[in-house]
Design a protein around this motif. Structure first.
Motif, PDB file in Angstrom:
ATOM      1  N   GLY A 127       1.378  -1.516   0.419  1.00  7.02           N
ATOM      2  CA  GLY A 127       0.055   0.474   0.103  1.00  7.02           C
ATOM      3  C   GLY A 127       0.923   1.601  -0.292  1.00  7.02           C
ATOM      4  O   GLY A 127       1.972   1.366  -0.220  1.00  7.02           O
ATOM      5  N   LYS A 128       0.202   2.227   0.018  1.00  2.01           N
ATOM      6  CA  LYS A 128       0.328   3.318   0.319  1.00  2.01           C
ATOM      7  C   LYS A 128      -0.139   4.200   1.157  1.00  2.01           C
ATOM      8  O   LYS A 128      -1.412   4.592   0.716  1.00  2.01           O
ATOM      9  CB  LYS A 128       0.870   4.200  -1.144  1.00  2.01           C
ATOM     10  CG  LYS A 128       0.534   5.891  -1.820  1.00  2.01           C
ATOM     11  CD  LYS A 128      -0.208   6.488  -2.125  1.00  2.01           C
ATOM     12  CE  LYS A 128       0.733   8.045  -2.704  1.00  2.01           C
ATOM     13  NZ  LYS A 128       0.433   8.590  -4.075  1.00  2.01           N
ATOM     14  N   GLN A 129       0.318   5.496   2.293  1.00  2.00           N
ATOM     15  CA  GLN A 129      -0.027   5.620   2.964  1.00  2.00           C
ATOM     16  C   GLN A 129       0.513   7.055   3.414  1.00  2.00           C
ATOM     17  O   GLN A 129       1.781   7.669   2.661  1.00  2.00           O
ATOM     18  CB  GLN A 129       0.428   5.244   4.781  1.00  2.00           C
ATOM     19  CG  GLN A 129      -0.204   3.301   4.944  1.00  2.00           C
ATOM     20  CD  GLN A 129      -0.060   3.941   5.730  1.00  2.00           C
ATOM     21  OE1 GLN A 129       1.440   2.530   6.618  1.00  2.00           O
ATOM     22  NE2 GLN A 129      -1.349   3.268   6.568  1.00  2.00           N
ATOM     23  N   ASN A 130      -0.133   8.277   3.079  1.00  2.00           N
ATOM     24  CA  ASN A 130       0.129   9.830   3.698  1.00  2.00           C
ATOM     25  C   ASN A 130      -0.146   9.335   5.009  1.00  2.00           C
ATOM     26  O   ASN A 130      -1.194   9.708   5.354  1.00  2.00           O
ATOM     27  CB  ASN A 130      -1.299  11.052   2.817  1.00  2.00           C
ATOM     28  CG  ASN A 130      -0.574  10.270   1.624  1.00  2.00           C
ATOM     29  OD1 ASN A 130       0.702  10.351   1.206  1.00  2.00           O
ATOM     30  ND2 ASN A 130      -1.721  10.541   0.500  1.00  2.00           N
ATOM     31  N   HIS A 131       0.796   9.677   5.600  1.00  2.00           N
ATOM     32  CA  HIS A 131       1.039  10.144   7.131  1.00  2.00           C
ATOM     33  C   HIS A 131       1.170  12.080   7.923  1.00  2.00           C
ATOM     34  O   HIS A 131       2.008  12.360   7.166  1.00  2.00           O
ATOM     35  CB  HIS A 131       1.966   9.969   8.783  1.00  2.00           C
ATOM     36  CG  HIS A 131       2.139   8.381   7.702  1.00  2.00           C
ATOM     37  ND1 HIS A 131       1.111   7.231   7.886  1.00  2.00           N
ATOM     38  CD2 HIS A 131       2.714   7.524   6.410  1.00  2.00           C
ATOM     39  CE1 HIS A 131       1.909   5.277   7.915  1.00  2.00           C
ATOM     40  NE2 HIS A 131       2.537   6.187   6.714  1.00  2.00           N
TER      41      HIS A 131
ATOM     42  N   HIS B 160       6.504   3.603  -9.663  1.00  3.24           N
ATOM     43  CA  HIS B 160       4.978   3.375 -10.612  1.00  3.24           C
ATOM     44  C   HIS B 160       4.858   1.802 -10.650  1.00  3.24           C
ATOM     45  O   HIS B 160       3.573   1.302 -10.578  1.00  3.24           O
ATOM     46  CB  HIS B 160       5.702   3.347 -12.369  1.00  3.24           C
ATOM     47  CG  HIS B 160       5.215   2.550 -13.162  1.00  3.24           C
ATOM     48  ND1 HIS B 160       3.851   3.209 -13.392  1.00  3.24           N
ATOM     49  CD2 HIS B 160       5.427   1.386 -14.071  1.00  3.24           C
ATOM     50  CE1 HIS B 160       3.747   2.775 -14.614  1.00  3.24           C
ATOM     51  NE2 HIS B 160       4.236   1.764 -14.773  1.00  3.24           N
ATOM     52  N   ILE B 161       6.053   1.098  -9.914  1.00  3.12           N
ATOM     53  CA  ILE B 161       5.645  -0.700 -10.011  1.00  3.12           C
ATOM     54  C   ILE B 161       4.652  -0.471  -8.454  1.00  3.12           C
ATOM     55  O   ILE B 161       3.919  -1.779  -8.231  1.00  3.12           O
ATOM     56  CB  ILE B 161       7.394  -1.382  -9.689  1.00  3.12           C
ATOM     57  CG1 ILE B 161       7.752  -1.794 -11.092  1.00  3.12           C
ATOM     58  CG2 ILE B 161       6.943  -2.591  -8.855  1.00  3.12           C
ATOM     59  CD1 ILE B 161       8.962  -1.674 -11.397  1.00  3.12           C
ATOM     60  N   PHE B 162       5.281   0.035  -7.181  1.00  2.00           N
ATOM     61  CA  PHE B 162       4.372   0.340  -6.270  1.00  2.00           C
ATOM     62  C   PHE B 162       3.283   0.094  -7.056  1.00  2.00           C
ATOM     63  O   PHE B 162       1.904  -0.357  -6.282  1.00  2.00           O
ATOM     64  CB  PHE B 162       4.967   0.855  -5.185  1.00  2.00           C
ATOM     65  CG  PHE B 162       5.921   0.326  -3.851  1.00  2.00           C
ATOM     66  CD1 PHE B 162       5.300  -0.597  -3.435  1.00  2.00           C
ATOM     67  CD2 PHE B 162       7.384   0.779  -3.819  1.00  2.00           C
ATOM     68  CE1 PHE B 162       6.205  -1.331  -2.136  1.00  2.00           C
ATOM     69  CE2 PHE B 162       8.029   0.214  -3.071  1.00  2.00           C
ATOM     70  CZ  PHE B 162       7.737  -0.754  -2.163  1.00  2.00           C
ATOM     71  N   ASP B 163       2.760   1.047  -7.542  1.00  2.00           N
ATOM     72  CA  ASP B 163       1.223   1.712  -7.935  1.00  2.00           C
ATOM     73  C   ASP B 163       0.614   0.547  -8.280  1.00  2.00           C
ATOM     74  O   ASP B 163      -0.488   0.223  -8.703  1.00  2.00           O
ATOM     75  CB  ASP B 163       1.177   2.795  -8.664  1.00  2.00           C
ATOM     76  CG  ASP B 163       1.885   4.276  -7.849  1.00  2.00           C
ATOM     77  OD1 ASP B 163       1.246   4.627  -6.498  1.00  2.00           O
ATOM     78  OD2 ASP B 163       2.495   5.227  -8.015  1.00  2.00           O
ATOM     79  N   GLU B 164       1.722   0.213  -9.955  1.00  2.00           N
ATOM     80  CA  GLU B 164       1.044  -1.210 -10.446  1.00  2.00           C
ATOM     81  C   GLU B 164       0.470  -2.662  -8.801  1.00  2.00           C
ATOM     82  O   GLU B 164      -0.674  -3.184  -9.329  1.00  2.00           O
ATOM     83  CB  GLU B 164       1.575  -1.604 -11.295  1.00  2.00           C
ATOM     84  CG  GLU B 164       1.826  -0.640 -12.908  1.00  2.00           C
ATOM     85  CD  GLU B 164       2.798  -1.406 -13.642  1.00  2.00           C
ATOM     86  OE1 GLU B 164       3.733  -1.757 -13.892  1.00  2.00           O
ATOM     87  OE2 GLU B 164       3.032  -1.052 -14.648  1.00  2.00           O
TER      88      GLU B 164
ATOM     89  N   ARG C 264      -2.821  -1.634  -7.643  1.00  2.00           N
ATOM     90  CA  ARG C 264      -3.686  -2.063  -8.359  1.00  2.00           C
ATOM     91  C   ARG C 264      -4.107  -3.356  -8.267  1.00  2.00           C
ATOM     92  O   ARG C 264      -4.517  -3.205  -7.926  1.00  2.00           O
ATOM     93  CB  ARG C 264      -3.372  -1.145  -9.419  1.00  2.00           C
ATOM     94  CG  ARG C 264      -4.777  -1.571 -10.386  1.00  2.00           C
ATOM     95  CD  ARG C 264      -4.483  -0.268 -11.722  1.00  2.00           C
ATOM     96  NE  ARG C 264      -4.954  -1.483 -12.809  1.00  2.00           N
ATOM     97  CZ  ARG C 264      -5.727  -2.808 -13.488  1.00  2.00           C
ATOM     98  NH1 ARG C 264      -4.563  -3.447 -13.259  1.00  2.00           N
ATOM     99  NH2 ARG C 264      -6.599  -2.513 -14.592  1.00  2.00           N
ATOM    100  N   GLU C 265      -3.024  -3.888  -8.641  1.00  2.00           N
ATOM    101  CA  GLU C 265      -3.312  -5.502  -8.910  1.00  2.00           C
ATOM    102  C   GLU C 265      -3.656  -6.728  -7.545  1.00  2.00           C
ATOM    103  O   GLU C 265      -4.698  -7.009  -7.811  1.00  2.00           O
ATOM    104  CB  GLU C 265      -1.993  -6.163  -9.251  1.00  2.00           C
ATOM    105  CG  GLU C 265      -1.660  -5.873 -10.904  1.00  2.00           C
ATOM    106  CD  GLU C 265      -2.705  -6.111 -11.354  1.00  2.00           C
ATOM    107  OE1 GLU C 265      -3.732  -6.925 -11.561  1.00  2.00           O
ATOM    108  OE2 GLU C 265      -2.218  -5.461 -13.218  1.00  2.00           O
ATOM    109  N   THR C 266      -3.393  -5.528  -6.162  1.00  2.00           N
ATOM    110  CA  THR C 266      -3.469  -6.661  -5.392  1.00  2.00           C
ATOM    111  C   THR C 266      -5.152  -5.861  -4.496  1.00  2.00           C
ATOM    112  O   THR C 266      -5.331  -7.212  -4.017  1.00  2.00           O
ATOM    113  CB  THR C 266      -2.982  -6.186  -4.295  1.00  2.00           C
ATOM    114  OG1 THR C 266      -2.044  -4.733  -4.014  1.00  2.00           O
ATOM    115  CG2 THR C 266      -1.072  -7.548  -4.586  1.00  2.00           C
ATOM    116  N   THR C 267      -5.551  -4.874  -5.330  1.00  2.00           N
ATOM    117  CA  THR C 267      -6.877  -4.481  -5.432  1.00  2.00           C
ATOM    118  C   THR C 267      -8.114  -5.101  -5.688  1.00  2.00           C
ATOM    119  O   THR C 267      -8.914  -5.393  -5.037  1.00  2.00           O
ATOM    120  CB  THR C 267      -6.745  -2.385  -4.838  1.00  2.00           C
ATOM    121  OG1 THR C 267      -5.342  -2.134  -3.935  1.00  2.00           O
ATOM    122  CG2 THR C 267      -7.570  -2.033  -4.902  1.00  2.00           C
TER     123      THR C 267
END
Length: 159
Positions: free
Chosen positions: A26-30, A127-131, A134-137
């Protein structure tokens, strides 16, 4: 030093008999209070924490290590994880992965001994993290196989 915090409970903390498997990402904003994380006994899987904005502070024994934007930490299985995201704003990407081949792959890519890497703000890595997110979602057909390939690509860029 850190305020007294309780161990973080993970619902995706498991081993796999597969060769290589992603448990979560995931990605988080803290914002605000620092958002402390403590896993006293680590997790059973590997964990990559990548800071893209702001700063995170990692505790390693008695040392506090700043993890500024562009740096990442690779945690091995069962390694204590204690960190906090520093105010006023920190953005991070993370991934947890496991499998009977995880250690072998990290060793082949020279990512097993050292644990902190300065990779910069790398658009390929982001970009790979974002992909992967997306795939795991979406969890479309064969997403795990697609994700395993992308994770190997991600590790290649890190190495």
């Amino acid at each position: 030093m850190y305020e007294k915090i309780k161990d973080f409970k993970d619902i995706t903390n498991f081993k796999s008999d597969a060769y290589f498997r992603i448990n979560s990402c995931g990605k988080q904003n803290h914002r605000g209070d620092g958002y402390p994380v403590l896993r006293s006994h680590g997790r059973v899987d590997c964990h990559i924490l990548y800071i893209t904005k702001g700063e995170c502070t990692i505790t390693d024994g008695d040392r506090e290590i700043p993890l500024a934007a562009g740096r990442l930490k690779i945690y091995k299985p069962h390694e204590k994880q204690q960190y906090k995201f520093n105010p006023p704003f920190t953005q991070s990407y993370w991934i947890h992965f496991t499998g009977i081949g995880a250690e072998e792959i990290l060793k082949q890519l020279n990512l097993w001994i050292k644990s902190i890497y300065d990779v910069g703000i790398d658009e390929n890595i982001i970009h790979i993290f974002d992909e992967l997110i997306r795939e795991t979602t979406l969890k479309e057909y064969q997403y795990q196989t697609i994700c395993e390939g992308k994770l190997i690509e991600l590790l290649g860029y890190i190495s």
